[in-house]
Motif scaffolding. Structure first.
Motif, PDB file in Angstrom:
ATOM      1  N   TYR A 250     106.994 107.480  50.624  1.00  0.00           N
ATOM      2  CA  TYR A 250     106.127 108.003  51.940  1.00  0.00           C
ATOM      3  C   TYR A 250     105.580 106.242  52.175  1.00  0.00           C
ATOM      4  O   TYR A 250     105.051 106.124  53.662  1.00  0.00           O
ATOM      5  CB  TYR A 250     105.156 108.840  51.598  1.00  0.00           C
ATOM      6  CG  TYR A 250     104.965 109.553  50.977  1.00  0.00           C
ATOM      7  CD1 TYR A 250     105.827 110.810  51.886  1.00  0.00           C
ATOM      8  CD2 TYR A 250     105.215 110.235  50.003  1.00  0.00           C
ATOM      9  CE1 TYR A 250     105.979 112.100  51.612  1.00  0.00           C
ATOM     10  CE2 TYR A 250     105.339 111.705  49.362  1.00  0.00           C
ATOM     11  CZ  TYR A 250     105.939 112.643  50.457  1.00  0.00           C
ATOM     12  OH  TYR A 250     106.380 113.488  49.897  1.00  0.00           O
ATOM     13  N   TYR A 251     106.460 105.569  52.150  1.00  0.00           N
ATOM     14  CA  TYR A 251     106.221 104.256  52.995  1.00  0.00           C
ATOM     15  C   TYR A 251     106.266 104.240  54.538  1.00  0.00           C
ATOM     16  O   TYR A 251     105.612 103.577  55.376  1.00  0.00           O
ATOM     17  CB  TYR A 251     106.720 102.843  52.105  1.00  0.00           C
ATOM     18  CG  TYR A 251     106.377 101.333  52.857  1.00  0.00           C
ATOM     19  CD1 TYR A 251     105.262 100.884  52.490  1.00  0.00           C
ATOM     20  CD2 TYR A 251     107.625 100.842  53.985  1.00  0.00           C
ATOM     21  CE1 TYR A 251     105.517  99.537  53.261  1.00  0.00           C
ATOM     22  CE2 TYR A 251     107.158  99.980  54.492  1.00  0.00           C
ATOM     23  CZ  TYR A 251     106.324  99.628  53.988  1.00  0.00           C
ATOM     24  OH  TYR A 251     105.936  97.454  54.354  1.00  0.00           O
ATOM     25  N   GLU A 252     107.673 104.543  54.821  1.00  0.00           N
ATOM     26  CA  GLU A 252     107.945 104.718  56.089  1.00  0.00           C
ATOM     27  C   GLU A 252     107.434 105.354  56.832  1.00  0.00           C
ATOM     28  O   GLU A 252     107.230 105.583  57.893  1.00  0.00           O
ATOM     29  CB  GLU A 252     109.905 104.876  56.243  1.00  0.00           C
ATOM     30  CG  GLU A 252     110.187 104.790  57.769  1.00  0.00           C
ATOM     31  CD  GLU A 252     109.453 103.249  58.001  1.00  0.00           C
ATOM     32  OE1 GLU A 252     110.002 103.930  59.399  1.00  0.00           O
ATOM     33  OE2 GLU A 252     110.232 102.372  57.987  1.00  0.00           O
ATOM     34  N   THR A 253     107.360 106.669  55.974  1.00  0.00           N
ATOM     35  CA  THR A 253     106.134 107.814  56.901  1.00  0.00           C
ATOM     36  C   THR A 253     104.389 107.428  57.631  1.00  0.00           C
ATOM     37  O   THR A 253     104.491 107.271  58.491  1.00  0.00           O
ATOM     38  CB  THR A 253     106.167 108.674  56.022  1.00  0.00           C
ATOM     39  OG1 THR A 253     107.412 109.287  56.024  1.00  0.00           O
ATOM     40  CG2 THR A 253     105.644 109.873  55.952  1.00  0.00           C
ATOM     41  N   ALA A 254     104.004 106.471  56.927  1.00  0.00           N
ATOM     42  CA  ALA A 254     102.626 106.054  56.955  1.00  0.00           C
ATOM     43  C   ALA A 254     103.116 104.823  57.874  1.00  0.00           C
ATOM     44  O   ALA A 254     102.210 105.137  58.880  1.00  0.00           O
ATOM     45  CB  ALA A 254     102.263 105.280  55.279  1.00  0.00           C
ATOM     46  N   ALA A 255     103.969 104.373  57.411  1.00  0.00           N
ATOM     47  CA  ALA A 255     104.240 103.041  59.126  1.00  0.00           C
ATOM     48  C   ALA A 255     104.309 103.572  60.077  1.00  0.00           C
ATOM     49  O   ALA A 255     104.105 103.571  61.200  1.00  0.00           O
ATOM     50  CB  ALA A 255     105.419 102.019  58.615  1.00  0.00           C
ATOM     51  N   MET A 256     104.923 105.073  60.146  1.00  0.00           N
ATOM     52  CA  MET A 256     105.632 105.686  61.566  1.00  0.00           C
ATOM     53  C   MET A 256     103.725 106.198  62.255  1.00  0.00           C
ATOM     54  O   MET A 256     103.771 105.898  62.793  1.00  0.00           O
ATOM     55  CB  MET A 256     106.496 106.939  61.673  1.00  0.00           C
ATOM     56  CG  MET A 256     107.153 107.912  62.183  1.00  0.00           C
ATOM     57  SD  MET A 256     107.931 108.963  61.731  1.00  0.00           S
ATOM     58  CE  MET A 256     106.982 109.687  61.124  1.00  0.00           C
ATOM     59  N   VAL A 257     103.469 107.090  61.543  1.00  0.00           N
ATOM     60  CA  VAL A 257     102.075 107.748  62.070  1.00  0.00           C
ATOM     61  C   VAL A 257     100.787 106.587  62.151  1.00  0.00           C
ATOM     62  O   VAL A 257      99.941 106.510  63.514  1.00  0.00           O
ATOM     63  CB  VAL A 257     101.082 108.186  60.388  1.00  0.00           C
ATOM     64  CG1 VAL A 257     100.119 108.466  60.621  1.00  0.00           C
ATOM     65  CG2 VAL A 257     102.123 109.186  60.139  1.00  0.00           C
ATOM     66  N   ALA A 263      99.828 103.999  68.922  1.00  0.00           N
ATOM     67  CA  ALA A 263     100.902 104.436  70.806  1.00  0.00           C
ATOM     68  C   ALA A 263      99.842 104.623  71.614  1.00  0.00           C
ATOM     69  O   ALA A 263      98.787 105.110  72.051  1.00  0.00           O
ATOM     70  CB  ALA A 263     101.511 105.518  70.349  1.00  0.00           C
ATOM     71  N   ARG A 264      99.275 104.109  73.123  1.00  0.00           N
ATOM     72  CA  ARG A 264      98.725 104.272  74.012  1.00  0.00           C
ATOM     73  C   ARG A 264      98.963 105.515  75.513  1.00  0.00           C
ATOM     74  O   ARG A 264      98.493 106.047  76.292  1.00  0.00           O
ATOM     75  CB  ARG A 264      98.642 102.532  75.405  1.00  0.00           C
ATOM     76  CG  ARG A 264      97.423 101.851  74.149  1.00  0.00           C
ATOM     77  CD  ARG A 264      97.487 100.385  75.117  1.00  0.00           C
ATOM     78  NE  ARG A 264      96.893  99.821  74.133  1.00  0.00           N
ATOM     79  CZ  ARG A 264      96.800  98.182  74.606  1.00  0.00           C
ATOM     80  NH1 ARG A 264      96.155  97.998  75.891  1.00  0.00           N
ATOM     81  NH2 ARG A 264      96.192  97.328  74.009  1.00  0.00           N
TER      82      ARG A 264
END
Length: 293
Positions: A250-257, A263-264
């Motif tokens: 879930y490393y990449e999932t956490a980074a995506m979240v 994001a603005r």
């Protein structure tokens, strides 16, 4: 589905035998350029696979819906499995669908958040086959859309699942450094250990290359082919640096979240989910540069 399960069960002894042969051959090679095995890495791969299997068995009871099954029920075309050419055509079509699903795994970040698990090891051996994502239901659902054409063309659902499994099993021996390049005519048409090593490479020249399952010809046709010419550096461009299955799942999932949270704009939020890995909001970056200047 029972036939697919039987095929997978029969594969287990062959998989274990291949793993033993690979390990013995690797130990006998005193001139190898890189380290092929790590006990922690291999254990992590097996733990990931066992948990993945448990999750999928659980999911079969609570997630029975399949877009492929619905498409098969709605299509007016129904091909008979009693004709040999239907089997050949289905094998080619399902592999073509796999190419685009696999390409999507690397070019859509939501799908990459799941598929990156398979690429996260810096070691490369038969046990790498087992390094599969645990539970990413949204990514799984979107990815399954790639096989809709096969269902709409009238191929039986069970045949699509079976031949897609055959394609995955075909790739098992490719996860190794112990096999060099094969007969040139074979490698022109089919996937091979050399082609798949390139696919797992984090070298700049190898990124987003060789998506093919059984046939490498798709990559040659659509401009995603790369020859193995330099030493492959396995793993991700930004290493996870952990053998904890929970973390590298879930490393990449956490980074995506995290990217979506900071994001603005909605454009940026959508881009961080459905854009390619490494996507950034260039307009936001330009605005920040202007302000800081």
């Amino acid at each position: 589905m029972d036939l697919t399960l039987t095929l997978l069960l029969w594969t287990i002894p062959a998989f274990i035998l291949l793993s033993i042969v690979e390990w013995i051959d690797d130990r006998a090679d005193t001139e190898k350029a890189t380290e092929t095995f790590s006990t922690r890495d291999t254990v992590g791969n097996w733990m990931t696979y066992l948990f993945n299997t448990a999750v999928r068995m659980f999911g079969h009871y609570f997630l029975p819906f399949s877009t492929i099954i619905v498409a098969s029920a709605l299509t007016p075309v129904h091909l008979s499995p009693h004709h040999w050419w239907v089997w050949v055509a289905c094998l080619v079509v399902t592999d073509f669908c796999y190419y685009w699903a696999h390409r999507g795994d690397h070019r859509i970040r939501l799908l990459w958040s799941a598929h990156s698990v398979h690429h996260s090891s810096t070691y490369y051996n038969i046990s790498t086959n087992l390094r599969l994502p645990w539970f990413h239901p949204v990514a799984y659902t979107i990815r399954s859309l790639a096989w809709l054409p096969a269902a709409l063309l009238g191929f039986p659902v069970w045949m699509i699942f079976l031949l897609n499994t055959v394609g995955l099993l075909f790739q098992i021996p490719f996860h190794t450094e112990r096999i060099g390049k094969l007969w040139r005519p074979f490698e022109f048409i089919f996937n091979s250990p050399s082609h798949h090593r390139v696919h797992h490479g984090s070298n700049q020249a190898y990124l987003d290359k060789n998506y093919g399952g059984m046939f490498i010809i798709w990559d040659r046709m659509f401009g995603t082919y790369a020859e193995e010419v330099e030493q492959v550096r396995f793993g991700l461009t930004h290493e996870v640096d952990t053998q904890n299955p929970l973390k590298f799942n879930y490393y990449e999932t956490a980074a995506m979240v995290r990217d979506v949270a900071k994001a603005r704009t909605w454009r940026a939020r959508v881009g961080y989910v459905f854009g390619p890995p490494g996507w950034s909001d260039s307009r936001a970056a330009d605005a920040e540069t202007t302000v800081s200047a």
